[in-house]
Design a protein around this motif. Structure first.
Motif, mmCIF file in Angstrom:
data_model
loop_
_atom_site.group_PDB
_atom_site.id
_atom_site.type_symbol
_atom_site.label_atom_id
_atom_site.label_comp_id
_atom_site.label_asym_id
_atom_site.label_seq_id
_atom_site.Cartn_x
_atom_site.Cartn_y
_atom_site.Cartn_z
ATOM 1 N N GLY A 1 -7.070 5.782 2.550
ATOM 2 C CA GLY A 1 -6.805 7.191 2.840
ATOM 3 C C GLY A 1 -5.365 7.622 2.722
ATOM 4 O O GLY A 1 -5.064 8.806 2.850
ATOM 5 N N ALA A 2 -4.422 6.713 2.502
ATOM 6 C CA ALA A 2 -3.003 7.085 2.446
ATOM 7 C C ALA A 2 -2.724 7.885 1.179
ATOM 8 O O ALA A 2 -2.992 7.420 0.074
ATOM 9 C CB ALA A 2 -2.125 5.841 2.488
ATOM 10 N N ARG A 3 -2.177 9.097 1.362
ATOM 11 C CA ARG A 3 -1.893 9.967 0.217
ATOM 12 C C ARG A 3 -0.418 10.354 0.141
ATOM 13 O O ARG A 3 -0.041 11.234 -0.619
ATOM 14 C CB ARG A 3 -2.738 11.243 0.297
ATOM 15 C CG ARG A 3 -4.231 11.019 0.400
ATOM 16 C CD ARG A 3 -4.789 10.138 -0.701
ATOM 17 N NE ARG A 3 -4.490 10.659 -2.026
ATOM 18 C CZ ARG A 3 -4.517 9.910 -3.125
ATOM 19 N NH1 ARG A 3 -4.786 8.621 -3.049
ATOM 20 N NH2 ARG A 3 -4.244 10.448 -4.292
ATOM 21 N N TRP A 4 0.391 9.716 0.981
ATOM 22 C CA TRP A 4 1.826 10.012 0.967
ATOM 23 C C TRP A 4 2.553 8.773 1.451
ATOM 24 O O TRP A 4 2.047 8.015 2.280
ATOM 25 C CB TRP A 4 2.137 11.185 1.901
ATOM 26 C CG TRP A 4 3.484 11.802 1.629
ATOM 27 C CD1 TRP A 4 4.683 11.428 2.149
ATOM 28 C CD2 TRP A 4 3.752 12.873 0.738
ATOM 29 N NE1 TRP A 4 5.687 12.206 1.647
ATOM 30 C CE2 TRP A 4 5.139 13.116 0.767
ATOM 31 C CE3 TRP A 4 2.940 13.669 -0.091
ATOM 32 C CZ2 TRP A 4 5.740 14.108 0.004
ATOM 33 C CZ3 TRP A 4 3.551 14.653 -0.848
ATOM 34 C CH2 TRP A 4 4.932 14.873 -0.798
ATOM 35 N N LEU A 5 3.765 8.558 0.939
ATOM 36 C CA LEU A 5 4.602 7.448 1.373
ATOM 37 C C LEU A 5 5.900 8.006 1.960
ATOM 38 O O LEU A 5 6.504 8.909 1.371
ATOM 39 C CB LEU A 5 4.945 6.528 0.196
ATOM 40 C CG LEU A 5 3.792 5.746 -0.439
ATOM 41 C CD1 LEU A 5 4.240 5.149 -1.768
ATOM 42 C CD2 LEU A 5 3.320 4.648 0.490
ATOM 43 N N HIS A 6 6.298 7.476 3.101
ATOM 44 C CA HIS A 6 7.573 7.890 3.692
ATOM 45 C C HIS A 6 8.338 6.640 4.117
ATOM 46 O O HIS A 6 7.842 5.832 4.907
ATOM 47 C CB HIS A 6 7.358 8.794 4.903
ATOM 48 C CG HIS A 6 8.639 9.309 5.479
ATOM 49 N ND1 HIS A 6 9.380 10.319 4.879
ATOM 50 C CD2 HIS A 6 9.341 8.937 6.585
ATOM 51 C CE1 HIS A 6 10.469 10.547 5.598
ATOM 52 N NE2 HIS A 6 10.475 9.726 6.641
#
Length: 415
Positions: free
Chosen positions: A123-128
């Motif tokens: 489900g991860a749709r962004w990286l920070h």
């Protein structure tokens, strides 16, 4: 919040006692409705943890700290990634970076990104990335492989020990970058092609965990051998914290002053600092407490009379940003003495809400300490002003809100 908005936060290590500011930010983002998964490059090394770590709900996913320790995991990730276009898109940027930085660490970062890509958190749709050095390198490669955007929080050491070419390229690749001191902000902005994508965001403090001190700090003035003035410092025993300078300053205090010094924190230089304290004849007055959790640290602030931190720029360029412990101590009306380094003057103004001296100057630091030891009235005045400043301008809800708004703006722009 929908599962498709999950943010994978890449951390150097988790949990870490010295990075409370990151933990409170993660908890703040969760409370603002963001769905997080934590990806750490290192497993914890601290024996203790802060209460805030137990309140964070996000799952923690650990990458191999060293590739040779988990070779089969890395090999499986390579086999799984080879047929995918993302791997081949990431290879040219990695090769270019490698030509400029032919190190083991560079291979490790790419290998960690490969494992992250192959074992992608559902489900991860962004990286920070937290820190613009190693974690941002892993994040940048994984972003290319997965076709997922990324953003970054830059802090202190990661900015000042990274080469300009690498900072500039990461600032161009990331959708936006936040940093926590004006000093760091101006430096990053000078290296960014699109300066509007660099934002200043002070960490602030979770004031619910540091409520106003309802008691009174003592009226000790150093004249009573049976009731010495208590000087406390919280920080890792590393070069940039300047504890050798602080010990030398303590050794210069007049013989008629009665004081004791408590150090809280672990670090590689602890043994050397203990030896220096012995050499300077300070050992009977100095106590080394090691790492303590947040509740114990809060109690120490309230029991003490002066907080001291002799920050400096280390030989390798490493330095603090704005040490969170200065904000914590100020929130408890504790008079602070520190140095004119990085973001410290953004919190403390000399003789307004603290005392600020040049770095690497034991005599100036000793004079400031002597003044506060002898003068409890000045301690109260400076401590009260420091608390007012913190409660007016350094509430962490502002920084969490700013970060949350930046993420929300990206979700709104997404197709």
């Amino acid at each position: 919040m929908p599962e498709t908005r999950k943010i994978a936060v890449i951390l150097k290590g988790y949990p870490r006692l010295s990075e409370t500011f990151i933990a409170q930010e993660l908890l703040g983002l969760e409370r603002a409705g963001h769905d997080l998964v934590l990806v750490a490059l290192r497993r914890p090394t601290d024996a203790k943890r802060h209460p805030v770590h137990d309140e964070i709900r996000a799952k923690v996913f650990y990458l191999p700290e060293y590739l040779h320790e988990e070779p089969w995991r890395v090999f499986r990730a390579l086999l799984k990634s080879l047929p995918k276009g993302g791997f081949w898109r990431a290879l040219p940027p990695f090769t270019r970076d490698l030509r400029r930085d032919w190190t083991r660490n560079r291979f490790r970062r790419f290998g960690q990104a490969l494992v992250l890509f192959a074992e992608w958190p559902a489900g991860a749709r962004w990286l920070h990335a937290h820190f613009i050095h190693t974690p941002a390198s892993v994040t940048a490669y994984a972003s290319i492989m997965a076709g997922v955007p990324w953003t970054c929080s830059a802090h202190a050491k990661d900015i000042w020990t990274s080469s300009d070419w690498e900072l500039s390229e990461k600032l161009a690749r990331a959708r936006w970058t936040v940093t926590c001191t004006r000093n760091g902000f101006e430096h990053l902005k000078s290296l960014a092609v699109e300066r509007s994508r660099v934002h200043l965001s002070y960490h602030g403090l979770d004031l619910d965990r540091f409520p106003s001190f309802e008691g009174d700090h003592s009226s000790r003035d150093g004249s009573d051998p049976g009731d010495p003035v208590c000087i406390v410092s919280v920080g890792r025993a590393v070069a940039k914290k300047g504890y050798d300078i602080l010990l030398k300053a303590l050794s210069l205090l007049p013989a008629d002053l009665n004081w004791r010094f408590d150090h809280i924190g672990a670090g590689d230089l602890t043994k050397d600092l203990r030896g220096l304290a012995d050499q300077l004849g300070l050992a009977p007055r100095v106590a080394w407490h090691g790492a303590l959790d947040q509740k114990d640290v809060l109690a120490r602030y309230r029991e003490s009379d002066i907080f001291a931190l002799a920050c400096r720029v280390a030989a390798d360029g490493d330095r603090d940003g704005l040490p969170n412990v200065l904000v914590e101590a100020s929130s408890q009306r504790l008079a602070c003495v520190s140095t004119r380094v990085s973001g410290i003057p953004e919190l403390l103004e000399d003789d307004q809400n603290g005392l600020v001296v040049p770095p690497e100057d034991p005599r100036a630091l000793a004079a400031a300490l002597e003044r506060l030891i002898r003068d409890p009235v000045s301690r109260r005045r400076l401590g009260a002003a420091a608390e007012r400043r913190v409660r007016a301008e350094f509430d962490h809800h502002s920084s969490v809100s700013q970060l949350s708004d930046l993420f929300e703006s990206e979700w709104r722009r997404a197709p």
